[in-house]
Scaffold this active site. Structure first.
Site, PDB file in Angstrom:
ATOM      1  N   GLU A   1       0.796  -1.233   0.000  1.00  0.00           N
ATOM      2  CA  GLU A   1       0.000   0.000   0.000  1.00  0.00           C
ATOM      3  C   GLU A   1       0.831   1.288   0.000  1.00  0.00           C
ATOM      4  O   GLU A   1       0.698   2.140   0.896  1.00  0.00           O
ATOM      5  CB  GLU A   1      -0.982  -0.002   1.180  1.00  0.00           C
TER       6      GLU A   1
ATOM      7  N   GLU B   1      -5.232  -8.964   1.101  1.00  0.00           N
ATOM      8  CA  GLU B   1      -5.882  -8.665   2.382  1.00  0.00           C
ATOM      9  C   GLU B   1      -7.366  -8.470   2.127  1.00  0.00           C
ATOM     10  O   GLU B   1      -7.754  -7.842   1.143  1.00  0.00           O
ATOM     11  CB  GLU B   1      -5.368  -7.356   3.024  1.00  0.00           C
TER      12      GLU B   1
END
Ligand code: BGC
Length: 490
Positions: free
Chosen positions: A207, A399
């Site tokens: 991220e 995720e």
């Protein structure tokens, strides 16, 4: 679904610390410093909870691996913490750097001597620790996914408190400073050299846009270094892209395993789909948050000035797979561009939807919201996966999960999201795995321990793992019996 990867995922800082005798503290990350900074605590930028009171996966990893095994999983994703391996600076280790005509680093030479010098600086006990962890996973038959950077940086490279008080003059400026690229590449090369026999998939970053958006554009959210600086944000974007590409090259020298990057691809929808400005806001969100990295690293289309003008830079087109972390969507409305240097940042999340909801409530569309206030929106995993799939690389959901301490929403959350994911596969997306965030509760960054993502609750005093039974059963059944099982049981 024979060779589909089903897994759980953890990061180092959020899971490792917490042994009762404080034996395995890692006090050398930027986040370690950040979460105990008195200004941050006093101003509610962080919770005041401390990671050393946490989950203790560092010592209890065998228990956690066993729990994952008992769920029927065949894959496990973790981070190797850079600051544990290199507690002290690696600046002194020579590495030759070449640049392109834009001045970007296009090659970093890692020689045998470079590795040997790095070996002299690395912490032997931490190298041995991660070898033991990975070996145990292998012994249990897991495929291993290793992330090299999940938000935290060594303090010697990033001192967020110093950066906040003196962004230009600080000594350790993290991703603002190009020298982080070179150090990251040394670290990546070293890890690939040391661990290639035990790692099946590499990810460079987790991220990178979160680092940018929360660290440099939203000083009130409690993310280091907590400054408002569009020009720093720009540099952090480009430096992370280059760091990914050069780390990719370095890893490939020592490992045959695929190298990817993990993004949180967030589908954005206009608040009013008939309002052309809201539609534009959603497009800008998608471009800024999702496409900058996807375009650059998969296609070599790089928006160097962040003005929609992409130039072709082939040495940045380095990526074997796309990791997609999905939690919820964004519903956006138009606002005038907030920063002149970033004209595409012309959106704001509409209240009540996506990440802008209230804890344990409902969204304006009547979707439930999590303990974190995030809207449950299963269709979003379909849409975000379809965005990833456009790039023609294998996609892994690296995720997906929900903060739900009472385990009321989670079982349905899992089923509905996996169902939407399978719909994406039916419609052509090359998705090869799903990792749940998370096996156990974790230290949720600025929010500390009150946000609970675990399939297993962790008692923070005894460190006992206590199943959230409905979710544990749900995930286990999906993994072992497939989605059809809920039809049989009604
Ligand atoms: C991050 C995790 C975090 C999770 C829940 C993800 O975007 O990678 O570190 O715990 O979201 O907020």
């Amino acid at each position: 679904m024979g060779d589909f990867y089903w897994g759980v995922v953890q990061s180092a800082f959020q899971f490792e610390m917490g042994d009762p005798y404080r034996r395995n503290i890692d006090a050398r990350t930027d986040w370690w410093r950040w979460v105990r900074d008195p200004f941050n605590i006093k101003n509610d930028l962080v919770s005041g909870d401390l990671p050393e009171d946490g989950i203790n996966n560092y010592e209890l990893y065998e228990i956690d691996h066993r729990l994952a095994k008992d769920l029927g999983l065949n894959a496990y994703q973790l981070t190797i913490e850079w600051s544990r391996i290199f507690p002290c600076p690696t600046f002194g280790v020579e590495a030759e750097v070449d640049r392109d005509s834009y001045g970007l680093i296009k090659r970093i030479k890692i020689k045998k001597e470079t590795l040997e010098e790095l070996d002299g600086l690395a912490s032997r006990s931490e190298v041995a620790h991660y070898r033991a962890v990975l070996k145990n996973l292998k012994k249990l038959g897991f495929s291993t996914f290793v992330t090299l950077n999940h938000q935290t940086l060594p303090l010697w490279l990033h001192d967020p408190i110093e950066v906040r008080s003196n962004p230009d003059g600080a000594r350790a400026r993290g991703w603002i400073d190009e020298k982080s690229i070179v150090e990251f590449v040394k670290f990546s090369a070293y890890i690939a050299w040391k661990f290639s026999d035990l790692v099946d998939f590499w990810a460079t970053f987790d991220e990178p846009m979160v680092t940018v958006e929360l660290g440099y554009l939203a000083p009130y959210v409690g993310w280091p270094p907590g400054i408002l600086s569009p020009s720093a944000a720009k540099r952090v974007i480009i430096n992370q892209m280059v760091a990914h590409a050069r780390a990719y090259d370095a890893i490939k020298e020592f490992s045959k395993a695929p190298v990817g990057i993990i993004l949180n691809i967030i589908p954005a929808y206009p608040l009013n789909p008939r309002d052309e400005w809201d539609v534009k806001a959603a497009e800008n969100y998608d471009y800024f948050h999702n496409r900058l990295f996807l375009n650059a690293l998969n296609d070599g289309r790089v928006d160097l000035e962040l003005n929609w003008e992409e130039v072709k830079i082939n040495h940045l087109a380095r990526n074997d797979w796309i990791g997609n972390n999905y939690y919820t969507r964004e519903v956006v409305k138009w606002v005038e561009p907030k920063f002149k240097e970033l004209p595409m940042v012309s959106f704001v999340g509409a209240e009540g939807y996506g990440y802008s909801g209230n804890p344990m409530g409902v969204s304006p569309d009547n979707n439930p919201t999590s303990d974190f206030g995030w809207e449950v929106y299963p269709k979003g995993i379909y849409d975000s996966t379809m965005i990833a799939a456009e790039y023609g690389k294998p996609v892994y959901i690296t995720e997906n999960g929900i903060a739900d301490s009472k385990d009321i929403l989670r079982p349905r959350y899992i089923v509905s999201h996996v169902r939407e994911l399978f719909r994406a596969i039916e419609n052509g997306a090359d998705v090869r795995g799903y990792f749940h965030w998370a096996l156990t509760d974790n230290y949720e960054w600025a929010m500390g321990f009150k946000i609970r993502f675990g399939l297993y609750e962790v008692d923070l005093i005894t460190k006992e793992r206590i199943p959230r039974r409905k979710s544990v059963e749900t995930y286990r059944k999906i993994v072992t019996e497939g989605l059809g099982y809920e039809n049989d049981s009604g």
